[in-house]
Design a protein around this motif. Sequence first.
Motif, PDB file in Angstrom:
ATOM      1  N   CYS A   1      42.534   3.200  33.188  1.00  0.00           N
ATOM      2  CA  CYS A   1      41.938   1.916  32.823  1.00  0.00           C
ATOM      3  C   CYS A   1      43.050   0.946  32.466  1.00  0.00           C
ATOM      4  CB  CYS A   1      40.963   2.111  31.665  1.00  0.00           C
ATOM      5  SG  CYS A   1      40.348   0.595  30.910  1.00  0.00           S
TER       6      CYS A   1
ATOM      7  N   GLY B   1      35.436   1.401  35.902  1.00  0.00           N
ATOM      8  CA  GLY B   1      35.561  -0.044  35.866  1.00  0.00           C
ATOM      9  C   GLY B   1      34.304  -0.735  36.350  1.00  0.00           C
TER      10      GLY B   1
ATOM     11  N   TYR C   1      40.668   1.548  42.352  1.00  0.00           N
ATOM     12  CA  TYR C   1      39.410   2.285  42.252  1.00  0.00           C
ATOM     13  C   TYR C   1      38.949   2.686  43.647  1.00  0.00           C
ATOM     14  CZ  TYR C   1      39.292   0.712  37.423  1.00  0.00           C
ATOM     15  OH  TYR C   1      39.601   0.492  36.107  1.00  0.00           O
TER      16      TYR C   1
ATOM     17  N   LEU D   1      42.984  -4.521  35.943  1.00  0.00           N
ATOM     18  CA  LEU D   1      41.645  -4.500  36.549  1.00  0.00           C
ATOM     19  C   LEU D   1      41.706  -4.798  38.050  1.00  0.00           C
ATOM     20  CD1 LEU D   1      39.728  -6.267  33.655  1.00  0.00           C
ATOM     21  CD2 LEU D   1      39.340  -3.924  34.432  1.00  0.00           C
TER      22      LEU D   1
ATOM     23  N   CYS E   1      30.132  -0.792  39.782  1.00  0.00           N
ATOM     24  CA  CYS E   1      30.943   0.106  38.990  1.00  0.00           C
ATOM     25  C   CYS E   1      31.700   1.040  39.922  1.00  0.00           C
ATOM     26  CB  CYS E   1      30.126   0.890  37.957  1.00  0.00           C
ATOM     27  SG  CYS E   1      28.973   2.099  38.613  1.00  0.00           S
TER      28      CYS E   1
ATOM     29  N   CYS F   1      36.961  -2.230  31.953  1.00  0.00           N
ATOM     30  CA  CYS F   1      37.124  -0.813  32.239  1.00  0.00           C
ATOM     31  C   CYS F   1      37.181  -0.032  30.940  1.00  0.00           C
ATOM     32  CB  CYS F   1      38.349  -0.518  33.112  1.00  0.00           C
ATOM     33  SG  CYS F   1      39.953  -0.861  32.363  1.00  0.00           S
TER      34      CYS F   1
END
Length: 125
Positions: free
Chosen positions: A103, A35, A112, A107, A96, A50
């Motif tokens: 994904c 992402g 992550y 988001l 990133c 992503c």
Amino acid sequence: QLQVVESGGGLVQPGGSLRLSCAASTGPINSYPIGWFRQAPGKEREGVSCINTNSRIINYADSAKGRFTISRDGATNTVVLQMTNLKPEDTGVYYCAATLYYCSSSLRANDYDMWGRGTQVTVAS
């Protein structure tokens, strides 16, 4: 765990373009969904785009759709974010990150857990 490093940020005029790269140094970047996120001063970190492991699923924030393109470059073990028609509100530190999840169109930054240190993007006249 994947280590990633962002590059390609800089100062650009409104309407201009930048190409950001996310390079992996500890393994194949295509082993993880990747992402792109950004954070402006005084604001929450927000998702931009992503891409899943095989590039068959991609998602964009509404603010990015039609202007940004995410892709993988296997030859250089990188994920690229091509940004066009940049606006002042695109200004921020771009990160990133890799996820063990997937994904998702949500988001969500909390999904992550392997993050780069960021690259500054400034869009101004």
